[in-house]
Design a protein around this motif. Structure first.
Motif, PDB file in Angstrom:
ATOM      1  N   ILE A   1       0.853  -1.186   0.000  1.00 58.06           N
ATOM      2  CA  ILE A   1       0.000   0.000   0.000  1.00 58.06           C
ATOM      3  C   ILE A   1       0.892   1.240   0.000  1.00 58.06           C
ATOM      4  N   ASN A   2       0.680   2.102  -0.956  1.00 64.18           N
ATOM      5  CA  ASN A   2       1.497   3.310  -1.115  1.00 64.18           C
ATOM      6  C   ASN A   2       1.017   4.384  -0.155  1.00 64.18           C
ATOM      7  N   THR A   3       1.707   4.526   0.967  1.00 63.16           N
ATOM      8  CA  THR A   3       1.286   5.497   1.981  1.00 63.16           C
ATOM      9  C   THR A   3       1.569   6.935   1.557  1.00 63.16           C
ATOM     10  N   ASN A   4       2.263   7.120   0.452  1.00 60.83           N
ATOM     11  CA  ASN A   4       2.441   8.469  -0.087  1.00 60.83           C
ATOM     12  C   ASN A   4       1.194   8.934  -0.844  1.00 60.83           C
ATOM     13  N   ALA A   5       0.372   7.953  -1.266  1.00 60.58           N
ATOM     14  CA  ALA A   5      -0.814   8.270  -2.052  1.00 60.58           C
ATOM     15  C   ALA A   5      -2.104   8.196  -1.241  1.00 60.58           C
ATOM     16  N   VAL A   6      -2.139   7.292  -0.256  1.00 61.73           N
ATOM     17  CA  VAL A   6      -3.341   7.132   0.563  1.00 61.73           C
ATOM     18  C   VAL A   6      -2.943   7.030   2.029  1.00 61.73           C
ATOM     19  N   SER A   7      -3.903   7.249   2.903  1.00 60.70           N
ATOM     20  CA  SER A   7      -3.686   7.094   4.341  1.00 60.70           C
ATOM     21  C   SER A   7      -4.327   5.797   4.817  1.00 60.70           C
ATOM     22  N   ILE A   8      -3.620   5.081   5.683  1.00 60.59           N
ATOM     23  CA  ILE A   8      -4.117   3.819   6.239  1.00 60.59           C
ATOM     24  C   ILE A   8      -4.657   4.084   7.636  1.00 60.59           C
ATOM     25  N   ILE A   9      -5.888   3.649   7.885  1.00 60.79           N
ATOM     26  CA  ILE A   9      -6.535   3.883   9.171  1.00 60.79           C
ATOM     27  C   ILE A   9      -7.027   2.550   9.727  1.00 60.79           C
ATOM     28  N   ASN A  10      -6.737   2.291  10.991  1.00 58.34           N
ATOM     29  CA  ASN A  10      -7.207   1.068  11.634  1.00 58.34           C
ATOM     30  C   ASN A  10      -8.723   1.112  11.807  1.00 58.34           C
ATOM     31  N   ILE A  11      -9.340  -0.055  11.813  1.00 55.70           N
ATOM     32  CA  ILE A  11     -10.787  -0.168  11.974  1.00 55.70           C
ATOM     33  C   ILE A  11     -11.100  -0.648  13.386  1.00 55.70           C
ATOM     34  N   LYS A  12     -11.981   0.079  14.049  1.00 56.86           N
ATOM     35  CA  LYS A  12     -12.296  -0.205  15.444  1.00 56.86           C
ATOM     36  C   LYS A  12     -12.989  -1.548  15.616  1.00 56.86           C
ATOM     37  N   GLU A  13     -13.907  -1.855  14.712  1.00 51.97           N
ATOM     38  CA  GLU A  13     -14.657  -3.112  14.827  1.00 51.97           C
ATOM     39  C   GLU A  13     -13.742  -4.320  14.614  1.00 51.97           C
ATOM     40  N   ASN A  14     -14.111  -5.423  15.234  1.00 54.96           N
ATOM     41  CA  ASN A  14     -13.349  -6.662  15.097  1.00 54.96           C
ATOM     42  C   ASN A  14     -13.841  -7.411  13.864  1.00 54.96           C
ATOM     43  N   ILE A  15     -13.202  -7.143  12.718  1.00 56.75           N
ATOM     44  CA  ILE A  15     -13.594  -7.775  11.460  1.00 56.75           C
ATOM     45  C   ILE A  15     -12.764  -9.031  11.260  1.00 56.75           C
ATOM     46  N   LYS A  16     -13.415 -10.057  10.780  1.00 55.94           N
ATOM     47  CA  LYS A  16     -12.713 -11.315  10.508  1.00 55.94           C
ATOM     48  C   LYS A  16     -11.593 -11.094   9.491  1.00 55.94           C
ATOM     49  N   ASP A  17     -10.394 -11.593   9.828  1.00 53.63           N
ATOM     50  CA  ASP A  17      -9.240 -11.423   8.939  1.00 53.63           C
ATOM     51  C   ASP A  17      -9.470 -12.079   7.582  1.00 53.63           C
ATOM     52  N   LYS A  18      -8.798 -11.538   6.572  1.00 49.88           N
ATOM     53  CA  LYS A  18      -8.807 -12.162   5.258  1.00 49.88           C
ATOM     54  C   LYS A  18      -7.691 -13.204   5.240  1.00 49.88           C
ATOM     55  N   VAL A  19      -7.994 -14.399   4.780  1.00 58.04           N
ATOM     56  CA  VAL A  19      -7.035 -15.505   4.849  1.00 58.04           C
ATOM     57  C   VAL A  19      -6.690 -15.978   3.435  1.00 58.04           C
ATOM     58  N   ILE A  20      -5.391 -16.126   3.179  1.00 56.86           N
ATOM     59  CA  ILE A  20      -4.932 -16.676   1.910  1.00 56.86           C
ATOM     60  C   ILE A  20      -4.704 -18.178   2.092  1.00 56.86           C
ATOM     61  N   TYR A  21      -5.235 -18.955   1.159  1.00 53.50           N
ATOM     62  CA  TYR A  21      -5.085 -20.409   1.191  1.00 53.50           C
ATOM     63  C   TYR A  21      -4.247 -20.886   0.013  1.00 53.50           C
ATOM     64  N   MET A  22      -3.488 -21.940   0.245  1.00 53.12           N
ATOM     65  CA  MET A  22      -2.776 -22.640  -0.813  1.00 53.12           C
ATOM     66  C   MET A  22      -3.410 -24.019  -0.950  1.00 53.12           C
ATOM     67  N   ALA A  23      -3.696 -24.437  -2.185  1.00 52.78           N
ATOM     68  CA  ALA A  23      -4.413 -25.695  -2.400  1.00 52.78           C
ATOM     69  C   ALA A  23      -3.727 -26.553  -3.450  1.00 52.78           C
ATOM     70  N   TRP A  24      -3.946 -27.867  -3.352  1.00 54.44           N
ATOM     71  CA  TRP A  24      -3.424 -28.812  -4.327  1.00 54.44           C
ATOM     72  C   TRP A  24      -4.334 -30.037  -4.366  1.00 54.44           C
ATOM     73  N   LEU A  25      -4.136 -30.883  -5.357  1.00 55.82           N
ATOM     74  CA  LEU A  25      -4.959 -32.075  -5.531  1.00 55.82           C
ATOM     75  C   LEU A  25      -4.440 -33.189  -4.625  1.00 55.82           C
ATOM     76  N   LYS A  26      -5.331 -33.731  -3.819  1.00 57.12           N
ATOM     77  CA  LYS A  26      -4.950 -34.805  -2.909  1.00 57.12           C
ATOM     78  C   LYS A  26      -4.544 -36.060  -3.677  1.00 57.12           C
ATOM     79  N   ASN A  27      -3.632 -36.806  -3.081  1.00 61.62           N
ATOM     80  CA  ASN A  27      -3.253 -38.131  -3.586  1.00 61.62           C
ATOM     81  C   ASN A  27      -2.818 -38.120  -5.042  1.00 61.62           C
ATOM     82  N   SER A  28      -2.258 -37.000  -5.502  1.00 56.33           N
ATOM     83  CA  SER A  28      -1.766 -36.941  -6.874  1.00 56.33           C
ATOM     84  C   SER A  28      -0.250 -36.739  -6.850  1.00 56.33           C
ATOM     85  N   TYR A  29       0.372 -37.051  -7.968  1.00 57.18           N
ATOM     86  CA  TYR A  29       1.809 -36.878  -8.058  1.00 57.18           C
ATOM     87  C   TYR A  29       2.167 -35.401  -7.995  1.00 57.18           C
ATOM     88  N   MET A  30       3.149 -35.072  -7.169  1.00 54.14           N
ATOM     89  CA  MET A  30       3.665 -33.713  -7.080  1.00 54.14           C
ATOM     90  C   MET A  30       5.171 -33.772  -7.303  1.00 54.14           C
TER      91      MET A  30
END
Length: 292
Positions: A247-276
């Protein structure tokens, strides 16, 4: 029956034209026709029939093509596996991610891996979550990266793990009245216009109606996540986004949010029981260790 005949069958079925198929396969049309005729004689069924000026698969041809494609795919996997065994520290890794993750997360992960494994090649593209899951199941990609795993329980063949959690913050233009605030409540934003991006489905856009008590006004839906920050900086609206280092803080301002919002989660996925491949396993472990 041989592998070449199966390749011929696949190409003819795709083009529905012997002349076009012959050109693609770099063989003469008579040679191609003769090869398919031998295959039909061996199977004792016609594989193609006339369809105007072109041809199409018969019922027998469609049935046999399905099995033929599986055979070709398995042979291709076998060749790749042998190549990987011979060269365990090199190879190609095929991955896909949603566009928002690809904008700020994947470049750092990939570049960091290439610092230690410079001979690795990546095939990387942006896709929607349904397309990522589809290509994982078909073996077209090795790994997929996405935020949302709604309905993942219905995809028993897919295995996924959370690799990164990101808290949400509010970004506003530098000249905005809230730009000097450290924290803000979402309830204070009733009269604000929002810039909102959602991968693949605007109906699933992150909603704060439960916190605001009303549906926020959306001024613009950018087509790419990379456009969002620029639109906010230009004064098109404010936005709630994952707090990332780019996030370019020279272009925008970052402000914390008071409410307890559920975090955004990144997942990594692959095919089970397959050759890797060995190099894909090394990259998968690199991703896990990089963010732990």
């Amino acid at each position: 029956m041989n592998l070449q005949q199966l390749e011929y069958l696949k190409t003819i079925a795709e083009t529905e034209n012997f002349t076009v198929a012959a050109n693609l396969l770099s063989v003469t049309q008579p040679a191609l026709s003769k090869s398919i005729s031998k295959l039909e004689d061996e199977l004792n069924v016609p594989l193609f029939e006339k369809n105007g000026r072109n041809i199409k698969l018969t019922r027998f041809g469609r049935i046999f093509l399905n099995h033929s494609n599986i055979a070709l795919m398995e042979i291709e996997k076998g060749v790749k596996e042998l190549e990987d065994i011979i060269n365990p520290n090199t190879g190609t890794i095929s991955i896909s991610s949603t566009s928002s993750i690809g904008t700020y997360f994947m470049p750092f992960i990939i570049s960091g891996f290439l610092n230690t494994s410079p001979n690795t090649k990546f095939q990387f593209n942006y896709q929607s979550i349904p397309d990522i899951l589809k290509d994982l199941k078909s073996g077209k990609i090795d790994l997929g990266f996405y935020h949302n795993i709604d309905g993942i329980d219905s995809n028993d063949e897919i295995e996924s793990i959370a690799i990164k959690r990101e808290e949400y913050v509010l970004i506003v233009p530098k000249k905005h009245a809230l730009s000097n605030r450290f924290e803000v409540s979402l309830k204070e934003l009733k009269d604000e216009s929002f810039v909102a991006f959602c991968d693949g489905n605007k109906d699933k856009m992150l909603s704060y109606a439960e916190y605001l008590g009303y549906i926020p006004k959306i001024s613009i839906h950018p087509s790419e996540a990379s456009m969002l920050e620029g639109l906010v900086a230009a004064g098109a609206g404010i936005s709630v986004v994952p707090n990332t280092p780019i996030i370019n803080t020279n272009a925008v301002s970052i402000i914390n949010i008071k409410e307890n919002i559920k975090d955004k989660v990144i997942y990594m996925a692959w095919l089970k029981n397959s050759y890797m491949s060995p190099i894909t396993k090394v990259f998968k472990n690199h991703v896990i260790s990089s963010i732990s």
